[in-house]
Write a protein that holds these residues in place. Structure first.
Motif, mmCIF file in Angstrom:
data_model
loop_
_atom_site.group_PDB
_atom_site.id
_atom_site.type_symbol
_atom_site.label_atom_id
_atom_site.label_comp_id
_atom_site.label_asym_id
_atom_site.label_seq_id
_atom_site.Cartn_x
_atom_site.Cartn_y
_atom_site.Cartn_z
ATOM 1 N N SER A 292 0.844 -1.204 0.000
ATOM 2 C CA SER A 292 0.000 0.000 0.000
ATOM 3 C C SER A 292 0.874 1.248 0.000
ATOM 4 C CB SER A 292 -0.937 0.020 1.213
ATOM 5 O OG SER A 292 -0.194 0.091 2.411
ATOM 6 N N ALA A 293 0.325 2.323 -0.528
ATOM 7 C CA ALA A 293 0.970 3.637 -0.459
ATOM 8 C C ALA A 293 -0.111 4.627 -0.057
ATOM 9 C CB ALA A 293 1.586 4.009 -1.797
ATOM 10 N N TYR A 294 0.158 5.411 0.969
ATOM 11 C CA TYR A 294 -0.845 6.319 1.513
ATOM 12 C C TYR A 294 -0.422 7.756 1.291
ATOM 13 C CZ TYR A 294 -3.282 9.046 5.115
ATOM 14 O OH TYR A 294 -3.998 10.003 5.776
ATOM 15 N N GLY A 295 -1.373 8.577 0.844
ATOM 16 C CA GLY A 295 -1.072 9.984 0.656
ATOM 17 C C GLY A 295 -2.342 10.792 0.491
ATOM 18 N N ALA A 296 -2.176 12.063 0.238
ATOM 19 C CA ALA A 296 -3.296 12.967 -0.016
ATOM 20 C C ALA A 296 -2.836 13.953 -1.080
ATOM 21 C CB ALA A 296 -3.705 13.711 1.254
ATOM 22 N N ARG A 297 -3.713 14.297 -1.990
ATOM 23 C CA ARG A 297 -3.337 15.172 -3.092
ATOM 24 C C ARG A 297 -2.787 16.500 -2.586
ATOM 25 N NH1 ARG A 297 -7.020 15.190 -8.276
ATOM 26 N NH2 ARG A 297 -6.112 13.109 -8.215
ATOM 27 N N GLU A 298 -3.323 16.987 -1.476
ATOM 28 C CA GLU A 298 -2.893 18.282 -0.941
ATOM 29 C C GLU A 298 -1.453 18.246 -0.427
ATOM 30 O OE1 GLU A 298 -5.651 16.331 -0.361
ATOM 31 O OE2 GLU A 298 -6.553 17.291 1.382
ATOM 32 N N VAL A 299 -1.056 17.112 0.149
ATOM 33 C CA VAL A 299 0.219 17.080 0.870
ATOM 34 C C VAL A 299 1.137 15.928 0.460
ATOM 35 C CG1 VAL A 299 -0.525 18.365 2.901
ATOM 36 C CG2 VAL A 299 -1.017 15.937 2.782
ATOM 37 N N SER A 300 0.911 15.334 -0.685
ATOM 38 C CA SER A 300 1.818 14.334 -1.252
ATOM 39 C C SER A 300 1.889 13.032 -0.444
ATOM 40 C CB SER A 300 3.219 14.938 -1.456
ATOM 41 O OG SER A 300 3.933 15.054 -0.250
ATOM 42 N N PRO A 301 2.863 12.143 -0.772
ATOM 43 C CA PRO A 301 2.955 10.841 -0.090
ATOM 44 C C PRO A 301 3.172 10.997 1.411
ATOM 45 C CG PRO A 301 4.291 10.848 -2.080
ATOM 46 C CD PRO A 301 3.857 12.267 -1.846
ATOM 47 N N LEU A 302 2.446 10.198 2.168
ATOM 48 C CA LEU A 302 2.542 10.250 3.628
ATOM 49 C C LEU A 302 3.069 8.955 4.230
ATOM 50 C CD1 LEU A 302 -0.893 11.979 4.359
ATOM 51 C CD2 LEU A 302 1.362 13.043 4.361
ATOM 52 N N GLY A 303 2.871 7.843 3.528
ATOM 53 C CA GLY A 303 3.311 6.561 4.055
ATOM 54 C C GLY A 303 3.664 5.595 2.941
ATOM 55 N N ILE A 304 4.772 4.860 3.118
ATOM 56 C CA ILE A 304 5.193 3.835 2.166
ATOM 57 C C ILE A 304 5.236 2.495 2.887
ATOM 58 C CG2 ILE A 304 7.026 3.015 0.641
ATOM 59 C CD1 ILE A 304 7.862 5.865 0.154
ATOM 60 N N LEU B 192 6.546 19.693 3.399
ATOM 61 C CA LEU B 192 7.861 20.324 3.432
ATOM 62 C C LEU B 192 8.344 20.806 2.068
ATOM 63 C CD1 LEU B 192 9.548 17.684 5.773
ATOM 64 C CD2 LEU B 192 8.558 19.885 6.444
ATOM 65 N N ARG B 193 7.555 20.550 1.022
ATOM 66 C CA ARG B 193 8.053 20.798 -0.329
ATOM 67 C C ARG B 193 7.192 21.744 -1.169
ATOM 68 N NH1 ARG B 193 13.299 19.617 -1.763
ATOM 69 N NH2 ARG B 193 13.971 17.608 -0.947
ATOM 70 N N ASN B 194 5.947 21.985 -0.777
ATOM 71 C CA ASN B 194 5.088 22.850 -1.585
ATOM 72 C C ASN B 194 5.321 24.310 -1.205
ATOM 73 O OD1 ASN B 194 3.092 24.190 -2.982
ATOM 74 N ND2 ASN B 194 1.463 22.764 -2.445
ATOM 75 N N MET B 195 6.154 24.979 -1.981
ATOM 76 C CA MET B 195 6.450 26.381 -1.721
ATOM 77 C C MET B 195 5.389 27.296 -2.332
ATOM 78 S SD MET B 195 9.193 26.504 0.057
ATOM 79 C CE MET B 195 10.612 25.520 0.535
ATOM 80 N N VAL B 196 4.606 26.771 -3.267
ATOM 81 C CA VAL B 196 3.579 27.561 -3.942
ATOM 82 C C VAL B 196 2.411 27.852 -3.001
ATOM 83 C CG1 VAL B 196 1.849 27.530 -5.786
ATOM 84 C CG2 VAL B 196 4.184 26.772 -6.254
ATOM 85 N N MET B 197 1.886 26.805 -2.355
ATOM 86 C CA MET B 197 0.754 26.934 -1.441
ATOM 87 C C MET B 197 1.051 26.072 -0.213
ATOM 88 S SD MET B 197 -3.267 26.091 -2.227
ATOM 89 C CE MET B 197 -4.554 26.314 -0.986
ATOM 90 N N PRO B 198 1.804 26.601 0.739
ATOM 91 C CA PRO B 198 2.211 25.795 1.899
ATOM 92 C C PRO B 198 1.018 25.295 2.726
ATOM 93 C CG PRO B 198 3.523 27.801 1.736
ATOM 94 C CD PRO B 198 2.395 27.950 0.764
ATOM 95 N N PHE B 199 1.072 24.020 3.067
ATOM 96 C CA PHE B 199 0.098 23.418 3.978
ATOM 97 C C PHE B 199 0.819 23.157 5.292
ATOM 98 C CE2 PHE B 199 -2.078 22.735 0.035
ATOM 99 C CZ PHE B 199 -3.421 22.685 0.355
ATOM 100 N N ILE B 200 0.424 23.876 6.336
ATOM 101 C CA ILE B 200 1.082 23.799 7.634
ATOM 102 C C ILE B 200 0.083 23.344 8.690
ATOM 103 C CG2 ILE B 200 2.309 25.113 9.411
ATOM 104 C CD1 ILE B 200 3.239 27.005 7.120
ATOM 105 N N ARG B 201 0.415 22.251 9.354
ATOM 106 C CA ARG B 201 -0.462 21.638 10.379
ATOM 107 C C ARG B 201 -1.885 21.477 9.814
ATOM 108 N NH1 ARG B 201 -0.544 22.435 16.303
ATOM 109 N NH2 ARG B 201 -0.297 20.174 16.213
ATOM 110 N N TYR B 202 -1.951 20.804 8.703
ATOM 111 C CA TYR B 202 -3.195 20.609 7.961
ATOM 112 C C TYR B 202 -3.844 19.277 8.343
ATOM 113 C CZ TYR B 202 -6.131 19.479 3.906
ATOM 114 O OH TYR B 202 -7.171 19.102 3.096
ATOM 115 N N GLU B 203 -5.116 19.335 8.683
ATOM 116 C CA GLU B 203 -5.878 18.134 9.041
ATOM 117 C C GLU B 203 -6.402 17.490 7.756
ATOM 118 O OE1 GLU B 203 -10.053 17.151 11.294
ATOM 119 O OE2 GLU B 203 -8.759 18.689 12.200
ATOM 120 N N VAL B 204 -5.852 16.334 7.394
ATOM 121 C CA VAL B 204 -6.190 15.731 6.106
ATOM 122 C C VAL B 204 -7.572 15.073 6.088
ATOM 123 C CG1 VAL B 204 -3.779 15.335 5.495
ATOM 124 C CG2 VAL B 204 -5.063 13.523 6.631
#
Length: 453
Positions: free
Chosen positions: A276-288, A318-330
């Motif tokens: 499985s690979a877990y992620g969210a479109r807003e904040v990219s891969p979260l788990g491998i 840590l990588r989206n400089m265009v629209m930073p997501f900080i302490r975002y509840e997925v």
């Protein structure tokens, strides 16, 4: 005496890998229209090789190494957001938070958690960095696991690194980057575009289309299948129904949780290892998933900082400089697993609580994936729908339940919604619309997107 002799080869490799992982991409300087495409492509290829090499070295990093890397990357994104994004600059001033003084993870707790609902109320211009080249902004739409449509902007460089994470997932599975891959659905997943062969899961409902697919599929003989559990469930159904037998080395499921029953059936039928690979479109891969235990999801610390607060998964990209997501509840729930993984990686392991969508089934035996419907309404009505939910009762009735942003949006949503449903499946099922102010949570405290009775 050179630096390699001074540090020793292993220490030097680690030193260099940390520098590559924490530094901006080399190709950023060349990703501009003034440079010919061939130069930009070569720069990207160099970055790709550097990142893959560094992440291979990172297999041997300690928890302390990763903490140091994350602290540096967290400070970088916080300082960037505080200086260049109106919303974060104003918030940091309001809560008296100075990102330049960021020293420890506990400092992050001073920043309040932000939800999708709160982001929807903020003007996009206040969420976008003013100092980033607009060419790097990639518009996307998502309904995530909460059913709340949201328009976001991804960073082209973040998307490049998501592709590297895809390669990293293969490496953890001992699958070559050059392996033959078959992807069912997932048309909007940019990290998978250009890889292997892509097959429309909707077109698989056609017998003639399946006949062509089977001929190409058997000739291609893929080593890896990728799809959502709902897609893979349907693929399994068709292969069994049509008497097609094929061994597949590995299967990766994404986008939803997979039931133990489906996992077992896929593994038995295709003689496959399931990952499985877990992620969210807003904040990219979260788990491998390293594959050493069922759903052993390791964090992806070079891409995100992940917290679990009162059972809720909270992420700082840590990588989206265009629209930073900080302490975002997925919108997902999870928990840490206090185990040492046999793979040897010193990365914390967590598990995600069921995010299950599925398929809408019709009386003629065909189906339609729920995620396609959610994607359509998220892209077209993100400004008009606050939250949505689909409920199927038997094979003849479907309810599209939604909360409009404003009452005046109701007539347009339902008029265009009827046209959409009639266009994709005609009179196979009766669709009714229901306006709701309140959505009932399930026993886990989560509002399900799809209810099937």
């Amino acid at each position: 005496m050179n630096l390699i002799n001074l540090l020793g080869k292993q220490k030097f490799n680690k030193f260099l890998a940390v520098k590559i992982i924490t530094a901006p991409l080399f190709s950023i300087e060349y990703n501009h229209r003034i440079f010919p495409n061939i130069i930009r492509k070569r720069a990207s290829k160099i970055d790709e090789s550097l990142q893959q090499w560094a992440l291979a070295q990172a297999d041997f990093f300690s928890e302390s190494d990763w903490r140091d890397i994350q602290l540096k990357k967290l400070k970088n994104i916080l300082v960037h957001a505080g200086h260049n994004v109106f919303y974060w600059r104003d918030l940091f001033k309001k809560i008296n938070f100075n990102p330049e003084n960021f020293r420890d993870f506990c400092d992050l707790q001073k920043i309040p958690i932000i939800t999708r609902g709160e982001i929807k109320k903020i003007s996009p211009k206040n969420l976008l960095a003013q100092n980033i080249n607009p060419d790097r902004a990639v518009e996307q739409f998502t309904s995530s696991s909460t059913g709340e449509p949201l328009r976001i902007f991804q960073d082209e460089n973040d998307l490049f690194l998501r592709r590297i994470c895809t390669y990293e997932t293969y490496r953890w599975m001992n699958v070559s980057v050059d392996a033959k891959i078959c992807i069912f659905g997932l048309e909007s997943a940019r990290n998978l575009q250009g890889l292997g062969i892509h097959i429309s899961i909707i077109d698989m409902e056609s017998v003639k289309f399946r006949e062509r697919v089977y001929r190409n599929f058997l000739a291609y003989s893929p080593q890896l299948l990728i799809g959502t559990p709902a897609h893979l469930d349907r693929v399994l159904y068709f292969f069994q129904k049509d008497g097609i037998s094929l061994k597949i080395e590995s299967i990766i499921y994404v986008g939803e949780s997979m039931t133990t029953n489906l996992r077992r059936h896929l593994s038995d039928f295709f003689s496959s290892k399931i990952f499985s690979a877990y992620g969210a479109r807003e904040v990219s891969p979260l788990g491998i998933d390293c594959g050493n235990s069922e759903q052993n999801l390791h964090i992806v610390p070079w891409m995100n900082y992940l917290e679990i607060v009162e059972g809720k998964i909270i992420v700082t990209n840590l990588r989206n400089m265009v629209m930073p997501f900080i302490r975002y509840e997925v919108g997902d729930y999870g928990s840490w697993r206090n185990v040492n993984c046999q793979c040897g990686r010193q990365l914390p392991i967590f598990e995600v609580e069921g995010r299950i969508l599925g398929n809408i089934d019709f009386s003629d035996g065909t189906s339609y994936p729920v995620n396609h419907i959610l994607a359509y309404f998220a892209a077209h009505y993100y400004q008009e729908i606050e939250r949505m939910q689909i409920e199927q009762n038997g094979l003849s009735n479907l309810i599209f339940r939604y909360k409009p942003v404003r009452p005046s949006a109701i007539s347009n949503i339902e008029k265009m919604g009827i046209e959409y449903f009639n266009g994709i499946w005609g009179d196979k099922i009766k669709v009714s619309f229901e306006v709701a102010d309140y959505f009932t949570s399930n026993q886990n405290g989560k509002i399900p997107i799809f209810i099937k009775n």
